[in-house]
Design a protein around this motif. Structure first.
Motif, mmCIF file in Angstrom:
data_model
loop_
_atom_site.group_PDB
_atom_site.id
_atom_site.type_symbol
_atom_site.label_atom_id
_atom_site.label_comp_id
_atom_site.label_asym_id
_atom_site.label_seq_id
_atom_site.Cartn_x
_atom_site.Cartn_y
_atom_site.Cartn_z
ATOM 1 N N ALA A 85 0.830 -1.210 0.000
ATOM 2 C CA ALA A 85 0.000 0.000 0.000
ATOM 3 C C ALA A 85 0.861 1.255 0.000
ATOM 4 N N GLN A 86 1.904 1.268 0.837
ATOM 5 C CA GLN A 86 2.740 2.458 0.900
ATOM 6 C C GLN A 86 3.561 2.629 -0.379
ATOM 7 N N ALA A 87 4.101 1.525 -0.910
ATOM 8 C CA ALA A 87 4.903 1.616 -2.125
ATOM 9 C C ALA A 87 4.062 2.059 -3.320
ATOM 10 N N HIS A 88 2.810 1.600 -3.383
ATOM 11 C CA HIS A 88 1.933 2.056 -4.457
ATOM 12 C C HIS A 88 1.612 3.537 -4.298
ATOM 13 N N ALA A 89 1.330 3.937 -3.068
ATOM 14 C CA ALA A 89 0.946 5.317 -2.820
ATOM 15 C C ALA A 89 2.070 6.299 -3.134
ATOM 16 N N ASP A 90 3.331 5.901 -2.881
ATOM 17 C CA ASP A 90 4.434 6.838 -3.111
ATOM 18 C C ASP A 90 5.121 6.639 -4.470
ATOM 19 N N GLY B 135 6.625 -18.322 11.308
ATOM 20 C CA GLY B 135 6.594 -19.467 12.194
ATOM 21 C C GLY B 135 5.839 -20.629 11.577
ATOM 22 N N GLY B 136 6.176 -21.793 12.062
ATOM 23 C CA GLY B 136 5.539 -22.995 11.546
ATOM 24 C C GLY B 136 6.501 -24.161 11.367
ATOM 25 N N LEU B 137 7.602 -23.954 10.687
ATOM 26 C CA LEU B 137 7.965 -22.842 9.831
ATOM 27 C C LEU B 137 7.105 -22.843 8.568
ATOM 28 N N THR B 138 6.811 -21.670 8.049
ATOM 29 C CA THR B 138 6.055 -21.526 6.817
ATOM 30 C C THR B 138 6.739 -20.499 5.929
ATOM 31 N N TRP B 139 6.508 -20.629 4.635
ATOM 32 C CA TRP B 139 7.038 -19.636 3.701
ATOM 33 C C TRP B 139 6.217 -19.685 2.422
ATOM 34 N N GLY B 140 6.364 -18.654 1.604
ATOM 35 C CA GLY B 140 5.621 -18.635 0.360
ATOM 36 C C GLY B 140 5.908 -17.401 -0.459
ATOM 37 N N SER B 141 5.534 -17.455 -1.734
ATOM 38 C CA SER B 141 5.697 -16.316 -2.626
ATOM 39 C C SER B 141 4.567 -16.317 -3.647
ATOM 40 N N ALA B 142 4.330 -15.175 -4.239
ATOM 41 C CA ALA B 142 3.279 -15.017 -5.243
ATOM 42 C C ALA B 142 3.704 -13.951 -6.229
ATOM 43 N N ALA B 143 3.126 -13.999 -7.427
ATOM 44 C CA ALA B 143 3.505 -13.056 -8.481
ATOM 45 C C ALA B 143 2.275 -12.476 -9.157
ATOM 46 N N LEU B 144 2.433 -11.240 -9.632
ATOM 47 C CA LEU B 144 1.394 -10.559 -10.392
ATOM 48 C C LEU B 144 2.004 -9.416 -11.175
ATOM 49 N N VAL B 145 1.290 -8.949 -12.185
ATOM 50 C CA VAL B 145 1.636 -7.710 -12.866
ATOM 51 C C VAL B 145 0.829 -6.609 -12.205
ATOM 52 N N TRP B 146 1.516 -5.575 -11.739
ATOM 53 C CA TRP B 146 0.843 -4.580 -10.901
ATOM 54 C C TRP B 146 -0.233 -3.822 -11.677
ATOM 55 N N PRO B 147 -1.437 -3.722 -11.096
ATOM 56 C CA PRO B 147 -2.559 -3.046 -11.763
ATOM 57 C C PRO B 147 -2.595 -1.555 -11.437
ATOM 58 N N ASP B 148 -3.497 -0.856 -12.084
ATOM 59 C CA ASP B 148 -3.764 0.557 -11.792
ATOM 60 C C ASP B 148 -4.839 0.586 -10.710
ATOM 61 N N LEU B 149 -4.423 0.812 -9.473
ATOM 62 C CA LEU B 149 -5.351 0.773 -8.342
ATOM 63 C C LEU B 149 -5.785 2.183 -7.972
ATOM 64 N N SER B 150 -7.006 2.501 -8.311
ATOM 65 C CA SER B 150 -7.512 3.849 -8.007
ATOM 66 C C SER B 150 -7.965 3.981 -6.565
ATOM 67 N N HIS B 151 -8.137 2.844 -5.852
ATOM 68 C CA HIS B 151 -8.676 2.902 -4.503
ATOM 69 C C HIS B 151 -7.636 2.626 -3.421
ATOM 70 N N THR B 152 -6.375 2.604 -3.784
ATOM 71 C CA THR B 152 -5.362 2.376 -2.760
ATOM 72 C C THR B 152 -5.301 3.565 -1.808
ATOM 73 N N GLN B 153 -5.286 3.255 -0.523
ATOM 74 C CA GLN B 153 -5.309 4.285 0.493
ATOM 75 C C GLN B 153 -3.920 4.477 1.092
ATOM 76 N N VAL B 154 -3.507 5.727 1.220
ATOM 77 C CA VAL B 154 -2.270 6.029 1.926
ATOM 78 C C VAL B 154 -2.444 5.594 3.382
ATOM 79 N N ILE B 155 -1.418 4.982 3.947
ATOM 80 C CA ILE B 155 -1.522 4.475 5.304
ATOM 81 C C ILE B 155 -1.568 5.640 6.294
ATOM 82 N N PRO B 156 -2.631 5.746 7.094
ATOM 83 C CA PRO B 156 -2.703 6.817 8.079
ATOM 84 C C PRO B 156 -1.575 6.734 9.093
ATOM 85 N N HIS B 157 -1.165 7.879 9.602
ATOM 86 C CA HIS B 157 -0.210 8.032 10.704
ATOM 87 C C HIS B 157 1.236 7.811 10.293
ATOM 88 N N LEU B 158 1.516 7.628 9.001
ATOM 89 C CA LEU B 158 2.905 7.500 8.550
ATOM 90 C C LEU B 158 3.364 8.788 7.900
#
Length: 337
Positions: free
Chosen positions: A293-298, A314-337
């Motif tokens: 959210a912050q990286a998109h906003a800035d 923990g678990g131990l657990t791990w994972g990864s995911a991939a996407l092509v970044w979209p044009d997000l008109s509704h992304t909100q800047v994180i309050p208090h940062l």
């Protein structure tokens, strides 16, 4: 085309109480430069008295929904549920006024966001939901030992929310690949010893401190680097992507040295690894959506970029995911940062 899960909107939220390194307890004997050199963290946010995980989750969810309650399912990933039972997700759905939709918790510690993304994608692919609200929230401050400096300097509280919808697999925002794994043989490396059925079955009262979060930092450090590097490498191979084709890696915000080591092992330039660790610390399952959210906003995340997210917990657990970044008109800047 197949039924794919597409990122539609994104929001992040942290509580207003900000604790800088200079405000950490004197008894810990730390300085701002000492904490930054070891973790990369300059501050973290605390929920404060009486504030629980569902409260943070509610703030992030309301920001991403913006009054739109057309949601078929709600997933909440957290390691700090409001109660051992019931799950926190149903009460969050009720507070949001979403009606009698399916709502459940996903527990995979700091890997929870990636695990929940995969779960949501499965629901959409199976035709069980057209739109899914995924919320990641943790209030680690409620289970930290006040004498544990190692954990206290690292963890913060926060929440992130993602609205996912049914879409096509070739459109921006579609989740196009996952890699997930676990190794329960090392469960003791990250644990809260008391509070569950294993301890209750002994009939003994908890030992002092057993209800607090415990972590074997040096061992976790090594596993985190190896597992995130391995997961991303496996994911890229399955997609046919080279490392050079990855525009941004957004890793779990655990420690700056871990993130640097992962990038070095992958051969990824450091400027392609983005996050917000310095401002919020390790916020558990919330760390990746907060960083997104912050990286998109800035402007560090831009439409059309190939993005990989990677987590370890923990678990131990791990994972990864991939996407092509979209044009997000509704992304909100994180309050208090």
């Amino acid at each position: 085309m197949t039924r794919s899960c597409v990122v539609e909107a994104l929001a992040g939220w942290v509580p207003p109480l900000r604790v800088t390194n200079d405000q950490l307890p004197e008894s810990w004997g730390v300085t701002d430069s000492w904490v930054r050199s070891r973790t990369g963290i300059g501050s973290r946010h605390r929920a404060g008295h009486g504030v629980a995980t569902s409260d943070l989750a509610l703030a992030a969810a309301e920001s991403v929904l913006r009054g739109n309650d057309s949601v078929d399912a709600l997933l909440l990933t957290t390691s700090t549920p409001d109660h051992p039972l019931p799950a926190t997700a149903p009460s969050l759905a009720a507070r949001l006024g979403l009606g009698p939709i399916p709502a459940f918790d996903v527990s995979a510690v700091c890997s929870g966001f990636v695990y929940a993304l995969a779960t949501a994608a499965g629901w959409v692919a199976a035709g069980l939901a057209e739109r899914v609200l995924l919320v990641a929230a943790d209030v680690y401050s409620t289970m930290l030992d006040p004498t544990d400096r190692a954990a206290g300097i690292v963890f913060g509280d926060g929440a992130g929310a993602v609205l996912l919808r049914r879409g096509e697999d070739d459109e921006p925002g579609a989740l196009i690949g996952f890699d997930l794994g676990s190794d329960g043989g090392h469960a003791d490396l990250i644990m809260v010893p008391a509070g569950g059925a294993r301890h209750r079955a002994t009939g003994r009262s908890p030992a002092d401190g057993d209800h607090y979060f415990r972590m074997h930092g040096s061992e976790v450090f090594k596993h985190a680097i190896t597992r995130m590097d391995g997961s991303v490498s496996t994911l890229l191979e399955s997609l046919g992507w080279s490392v050079d084709e990855v525009d941004r890696l957004v890793g779990h915000q655990a420690n700056a040295r871990i993130l640097k080591a992962v990038c070095e092992r992958l051969g990824l330039p450091a400027d392609r690894c983005v996050g917000n660790l310095a401002e919020v610390g390790n916020t558990g399952a919330a760390s990746i959506p907060l960083a997104l959210a912050q990286a998109h906003a800035d402007g560090r995340l831009r439409p059309g970029q190939r993005v990989v997210v990677a987590a370890f917990g923990g678990g131990l657990t791990w994972g990864s995911a991939a996407l092509v970044w979209p044009d997000l008109s509704h992304t909100q800047v994180i309050p208090h940062l």
